[in-house]
Design an enzyme around this catalytic site. Sequence first.
Site, mmCIF file in Angstrom:
data_model
loop_
_atom_site.group_PDB
_atom_site.id
_atom_site.type_symbol
_atom_site.label_atom_id
_atom_site.label_comp_id
_atom_site.label_asym_id
_atom_site.label_seq_id
_atom_site.Cartn_x
_atom_site.Cartn_y
_atom_site.Cartn_z
ATOM 1 N N HIS A 5 -44.944 -25.072 -27.154
ATOM 2 C CA HIS A 5 -43.678 -24.745 -26.623
ATOM 3 C C HIS A 5 -42.685 -24.135 -27.434
ATOM 4 O O HIS A 5 -41.399 -23.748 -26.864
ATOM 5 C CB HIS A 5 -43.120 -26.101 -26.031
ATOM 6 C CG HIS A 5 -41.896 -26.012 -24.855
ATOM 7 N ND1 HIS A 5 -40.484 -26.078 -25.357
ATOM 8 C CD2 HIS A 5 -41.831 -25.566 -23.589
ATOM 9 C CE1 HIS A 5 -39.970 -25.932 -24.083
ATOM 10 N NE2 HIS A 5 -40.882 -25.489 -23.180
ATOM 11 N N ASP B 211 -41.004 -12.127 -43.416
ATOM 12 C CA ASP B 211 -41.221 -11.613 -44.976
ATOM 13 C C ASP B 211 -40.566 -12.950 -45.570
ATOM 14 O O ASP B 211 -40.011 -12.821 -46.532
ATOM 15 C CB ASP B 211 -39.993 -10.430 -44.964
ATOM 16 C CG ASP B 211 -40.707 -9.163 -44.620
ATOM 17 O OD1 ASP B 211 -41.749 -9.144 -44.559
ATOM 18 O OD2 ASP B 211 -39.859 -8.158 -44.781
ATOM 19 N N HIS C 19 -31.451 -21.581 -19.447
ATOM 20 C CA HIS C 19 -32.593 -22.037 -20.030
ATOM 21 C C HIS C 19 -32.233 -22.619 -21.428
ATOM 22 O O HIS C 19 -33.317 -22.919 -22.353
ATOM 23 C CB HIS C 19 -33.449 -20.815 -20.377
ATOM 24 C CG HIS C 19 -34.999 -21.254 -20.518
ATOM 25 N ND1 HIS C 19 -35.758 -20.695 -21.673
ATOM 26 C CD2 HIS C 19 -35.960 -21.999 -20.137
ATOM 27 C CE1 HIS C 19 -36.949 -21.325 -21.595
ATOM 28 N NE2 HIS C 19 -37.122 -22.051 -20.810
ATOM 29 N N LYS D 174 -31.335 -24.938 -24.447
ATOM 30 C CA LYS D 174 -31.296 -26.412 -25.035
ATOM 31 C C LYS D 174 -30.322 -26.558 -26.186
ATOM 32 O O LYS D 174 -30.664 -26.224 -27.201
ATOM 33 C CB LYS D 174 -32.572 -26.615 -25.393
ATOM 34 C CG LYS D 174 -33.493 -26.541 -24.208
ATOM 35 C CD LYS D 174 -34.261 -25.374 -24.262
ATOM 36 C CE LYS D 174 -35.408 -25.529 -22.970
ATOM 37 N NZ LYS D 174 -36.013 -23.911 -22.688
ATOM 38 N N ASP E 177 -18.536 -33.195 -30.999
ATOM 39 C CA ASP E 177 -17.250 -33.167 -31.737
ATOM 40 C C ASP E 177 -16.826 -32.144 -32.386
ATOM 41 O O ASP E 177 -16.172 -32.001 -33.359
ATOM 42 C CB ASP E 177 -17.268 -34.470 -32.738
ATOM 43 C CG ASP E 177 -17.117 -35.749 -32.124
ATOM 44 O OD1 ASP E 177 -16.933 -36.027 -31.049
ATOM 45 O OD2 ASP E 177 -17.539 -36.780 -32.812
ATOM 46 N N LYS F 159 -40.676 -21.290 -29.708
ATOM 47 C CA LYS F 159 -39.888 -20.253 -29.541
ATOM 48 C C LYS F 159 -39.416 -19.696 -30.962
ATOM 49 O O LYS F 159 -38.095 -19.815 -31.157
ATOM 50 C CB LYS F 159 -39.116 -19.959 -28.372
ATOM 51 C CG LYS F 159 -39.577 -20.587 -27.203
ATOM 52 C CD LYS F 159 -39.072 -21.807 -26.681
ATOM 53 C CE LYS F 159 -39.213 -22.216 -25.267
ATOM 54 N NZ LYS F 159 -40.356 -22.190 -24.839
#
Length: 390
Positions: A294, A301, A114, A116, A121, A296
Amino acid sequence: MKNIHFVEGNLITLLHNGEEYFPELEAAIEKAQFEIHIETYILESDAIGRKIIAALKRAAQRGLSVHLLLDGFGSQSLSTAEIGSMLQTGIQVLIFRPEFIFSMPRRYRLRRMHRKLTLIDAQIAYIGGINIIDDQDNPEKLTPRFDYAVVVQGPLLIQIHKAVKHLWMLVAWAHFKKRWVTPNPIKPTNNSCGNQKAAFLIRDNWRHRRDIEHAYLESINQAQTEIIIANAYFLPGRKFINALENAAQRGVNVELLLQGRIEYRLQYHATQALYENLLQAGIKIYEYNRSYLHAKVAVIDQYWATVGSSNIDPFSLLLAREANIFIADYQFASELRTSLKTAILQESFPVTSADKGFFSLRNYAVNWLCFYIVRLLQGVLGYDWYDKKP
């Protein structure tokens, strides 16, 4: 955070939605000189996907070593012809747990890739929750999905490089592509690029099964003033819920920005089953309605922040391979917090205990039915975790 290994000297840049992310990603691919690694759950052959694929093909034709790791479920709509075309131009394409028409319903099929993540380089990385898919292409003509990614430069790339190379090696060997596992031609340096402290955490099914969850729990338990979490699929276990409720009861302002549009009905209603107890504990809940949520991410604080691929649900925290960046920096946290507060105030609706739409007898029954169906499915598959301590 005593259990999170922060590395100093990094430059972390926040990217908002695909509108900022995809042009940056394409430009970085065009500038690459030696090696490109891309890991993505979804790669669609749409307007965005075709642009990124074309850029990768041009890189391979320039003689670069181009590695593309796709999840077999998330990217199953990508045609064999398109994959074959990439292979012909020199792109090395691997599929993590391929799906077949007659695949048996086995437990391991839920263990998806999952992440991404793009590494170019060994000098710059892109990490977040954004798949390679055209966010403008949706039947409801909504604005793009609400999501984030970060650009990483600095000594943290040493850890990212190691994790990317390791996963590629595992999948290459599983596909009998030993010749695709070559010695590292380039490696990241330990040179400082900025003044931000950051940590790179992954979730796998071996040594790092609970790293991301534990990082969340540690920060929530230490929070003193504010917790803001934006998460697309929010179905935490009991220990996570207790941590949020305890924080609210000791006076911490806890705000959850959750999915306001039904994308997966079972998960959507299962999450709503938690609302009443969360609200009673003093936690504020907002549903994002402008488009599909979408993201996450979290800010705690106004100092600790995370951006990545991991939802707060059993799929991400127990099954999938995930990758998150954790940043300890006031400036970065302030930028992300401002973006989240704008979304909360201008693009979301607050959920209250007096909302009859959420807490009608019919919705109450549907929500809890979905919640127990999810728990039952998890139990049948051997992953029941709601009352299980990490």
